[in-house]
Scaffold this motif. Structure first.
Motif, PDB file in Angstrom:
ATOM      1  N   ASN A 151       4.976 -28.631  15.120  1.00 15.20           N
ATOM      2  CA  ASN A 151       3.788 -28.540  14.271  1.00 15.20           C
ATOM      3  C   ASN A 151       2.806 -27.570  14.904  1.00 15.20           C
ATOM      4  OD1 ASN A 151       4.992 -30.615  12.881  1.00 15.20           O
ATOM      5  ND2 ASN A 151       3.561 -32.188  13.561  1.00 15.20           N
ATOM      6  N   ARG A 152       2.038 -26.879  14.067  1.00 11.28           N
ATOM      7  CA  ARG A 152       1.023 -26.001  14.610  1.00 11.28           C
ATOM      8  C   ARG A 152       0.034 -25.594  13.523  1.00 11.28           C
ATOM      9  NH1 ARG A 152       4.822 -20.697  15.577  1.00 11.28           N
ATOM     10  NH2 ARG A 152       4.877 -19.930  13.445  1.00 11.28           N
ATOM     11  N   PHE A 153      -1.029 -24.922  13.949  1.00 12.95           N
ATOM     12  CA  PHE A 153      -2.024 -24.364  13.042  1.00 12.95           C
ATOM     13  C   PHE A 153      -1.949 -22.844  13.130  1.00 12.95           C
ATOM     14  CE2 PHE A 153      -3.528 -28.489  14.467  1.00 12.95           C
ATOM     15  CZ  PHE A 153      -3.883 -29.096  13.276  1.00 12.95           C
ATOM     16  N   GLU A 154      -2.211 -22.163  12.013  1.00 14.04           N
ATOM     17  CA  GLU A 154      -2.161 -20.701  11.986  1.00 14.04           C
ATOM     18  C   GLU A 154      -3.431 -20.149  11.357  1.00 14.04           C
ATOM     19  OE1 GLU A 154       1.342 -19.563   9.865  1.00 14.04           O
ATOM     20  OE2 GLU A 154       2.721 -20.239  11.432  1.00 14.04           O
ATOM     21  N   LEU A 155      -3.971 -19.107  11.990  1.00 17.97           N
ATOM     22  CA  LEU A 155      -5.131 -18.379  11.464  1.00 17.97           C
ATOM     23  C   LEU A 155      -4.738 -16.913  11.336  1.00 17.97           C
ATOM     24  CD1 LEU A 155      -7.853 -19.923  13.819  1.00 17.97           C
ATOM     25  CD2 LEU A 155      -7.296 -20.655  11.494  1.00 17.97           C
ATOM     26  N   LYS A 156      -5.142 -16.268  10.230  1.00 18.50           N
ATOM     27  CA  LYS A 156      -4.726 -14.893   9.974  1.00 18.50           C
ATOM     28  C   LYS A 156      -5.937 -13.990   9.737  1.00 18.50           C
ATOM     29  CE  LYS A 156      -0.333 -16.291   7.851  1.00 18.50           C
ATOM     30  NZ  LYS A 156       0.539 -16.181   6.654  1.00 18.50           N
ATOM     31  N   TYR A 157      -5.782 -12.735  10.195  1.00 20.74           N
ATOM     32  CA  TYR A 157      -6.819 -11.720  10.036  1.00 20.74           C
ATOM     33  C   TYR A 157      -6.141 -10.391   9.713  1.00 20.74           C
ATOM     34  CZ  TYR A 157      -9.320 -15.259  12.753  1.00 20.74           C
ATOM     35  OH  TYR A 157      -9.852 -16.441  13.202  1.00 20.74           O
ATOM     36  N   LEU A 158      -6.838  -9.508   9.021  1.00 25.61           N
ATOM     37  CA  LEU A 158      -6.309  -8.183   8.689  1.00 25.61           C
ATOM     38  C   LEU A 158      -7.094  -7.134   9.464  1.00 25.61           C
ATOM     39  CD1 LEU A 158      -4.138  -6.921   6.816  1.00 25.61           C
ATOM     40  CD2 LEU A 158      -5.959  -6.516   5.158  1.00 25.61           C
ATOM     41  N   TYR A 201     -11.642 -21.710  23.612  1.00 21.41           N
ATOM     42  CA  TYR A 201     -13.017 -21.235  23.440  1.00 21.41           C
ATOM     43  C   TYR A 201     -13.112 -19.729  23.651  1.00 21.41           C
ATOM     44  CZ  TYR A 201     -17.981 -20.525  24.313  1.00 21.41           C
ATOM     45  OH  TYR A 201     -19.269 -20.047  24.264  1.00 21.41           O
ATOM     46  N   TRP A 202     -12.440 -19.207  24.687  1.00 13.73           N
ATOM     47  CA  TRP A 202     -12.526 -17.776  24.975  1.00 13.73           C
ATOM     48  C   TRP A 202     -12.015 -16.937  23.804  1.00 13.73           C
ATOM     49  CZ3 TRP A 202      -8.093 -14.990  24.643  1.00 13.73           C
ATOM     50  CH2 TRP A 202      -6.881 -15.659  24.813  1.00 13.73           C
ATOM     51  N   LEU A 203     -11.021 -17.458  23.069  1.00 13.91           N
ATOM     52  CA  LEU A 203     -10.454 -16.714  21.952  1.00 13.91           C
ATOM     53  C   LEU A 203     -11.384 -16.767  20.735  1.00 13.91           C
ATOM     54  CD1 LEU A 203      -8.207 -15.013  20.835  1.00 13.91           C
ATOM     55  CD2 LEU A 203      -6.858 -17.076  20.434  1.00 13.91           C
ATOM     56  N   THR A 204     -12.000 -17.912  20.485  1.00 17.68           N
ATOM     57  CA  THR A 204     -12.967 -17.985  19.378  1.00 17.68           C
ATOM     58  C   THR A 204     -14.148 -17.050  19.640  1.00 17.68           C
ATOM     59  OG1 THR A 204     -14.127 -19.878  20.366  1.00 17.68           O
ATOM     60  CG2 THR A 204     -12.340 -20.364  18.836  1.00 17.68           C
TER      61      THR A 204
END
Length: 248
Positions: free
Chosen positions: A8-15, A212-215
């Motif tokens: 299981n995991r969560f995914e966030l996407k950006y262009l 936190y560092w990635l956000t």
């Protein structure tokens, strides 16, 4: 390497633009490791064959935003060698429940994947631990009358988290193409672009939470979340009606 059969995991996407991609890769190198399975260039190629019903049930579940939905695909991580019947591929059920991504998959030779997904029968030989996933695949194919629908392919540049960010992966997908004809993963036919060739899809994949560092990096760069499916957008482009990319 022992295949991971479910997770299981969560995914966030950006262009991103190419310039944004170069800058963000440099920033990540202070926190993450390059993917150990990448080619010398740091990239590798992923090709996926997606299955859907004649009325495109999987497509419409995504477009309609159903909180519970799933799809079937056969995926290969390509090498410099040609794909043969003996090449190992992954048969995957990718399922979304609200915001959580769940995957169940098996690693088997290409011939056995086609026997399972196209001929609707279990391979002659297989690992007994794979049987539950195989039976779920067969049940899904029978219930929805699934058939080969679209192939996507793209270059991926990936980073993995350190021991302090276990389960974290950040990927950059570029040269993203599709085809709705010649649905053989062994074919080298180039398809049309799903998104503009000067754009890259950034994906952040985590088991629990984004560090936190990635956000902070995302906020500093002013990246905005998007909702995009390579499979659905490929079908839209094939129909000459490009799907609108939702930006948050």
């Amino acid at each position: 390497m022992e295949p991971i059969r479910k997770f299981n995991r969560f995914e966030l996407k950006y262009l991103l633009t190419m310039e944004q991609t170069r800058e963000f890769k440099q920033q990540l190198e202070a926190y993450m490791f390059p993917d150990q399975y990448a080619w010398n260039s740091g990239d590798y190629v992923i090709s996926s064959l997606y299955y859907d019903s004649p009325d495109l049930q999987c497509y419409w579940e995504k477009i309609d935003g159903l909180k519970f939905r799933k799809k079937l695909r056969v995926r290969i991580y390509e090498t410099e060698e040609s794909i043969t019947e003996d090449s190992i591929v992954f048969v995957e059920i990718k399922q979304r429940y609200d915001k959580t991504i769940q995957k169940r998959r098996i690693a088997i030779p290409y011939r056995d994947a086609m026997a399972l997904c196209d001929e609707h029968r279990l391979p002659d030989e297989y690992d007994e631990r794979d049987r539950p996933v195989m039976e779920e695949v067969l049940g899904m194919i029978e219930e929805r009358n699934l058939q080969p629908t679209l192939i996507t392919s793209y270059f991926r540049h990936a980073y993995t988290g350190t021991e302090f960010d276990n389960g974290l992966r950040v990927t950059f997908d570029s040269n993203i193409r599709y085809r709705v004809n010649d649905l053989d993963l062994a074919s080298k036919q180039l398809g049309r672009y799903i998104v503009s060739p000067d754009r890259v899809i950034l994906e952040i994949k985590v088991n629990e939470r984004v560090p936190y560092w990635l956000t902070e990096l995302i906020a500093q760069n002013n990246y905005r979340l998007i909702r995009i499916s390579k499979y659905c957008t490929g079908l839209d482009v094939a129909s000459e009606f490009p799907q609108r990319i939702e930006v948050y």
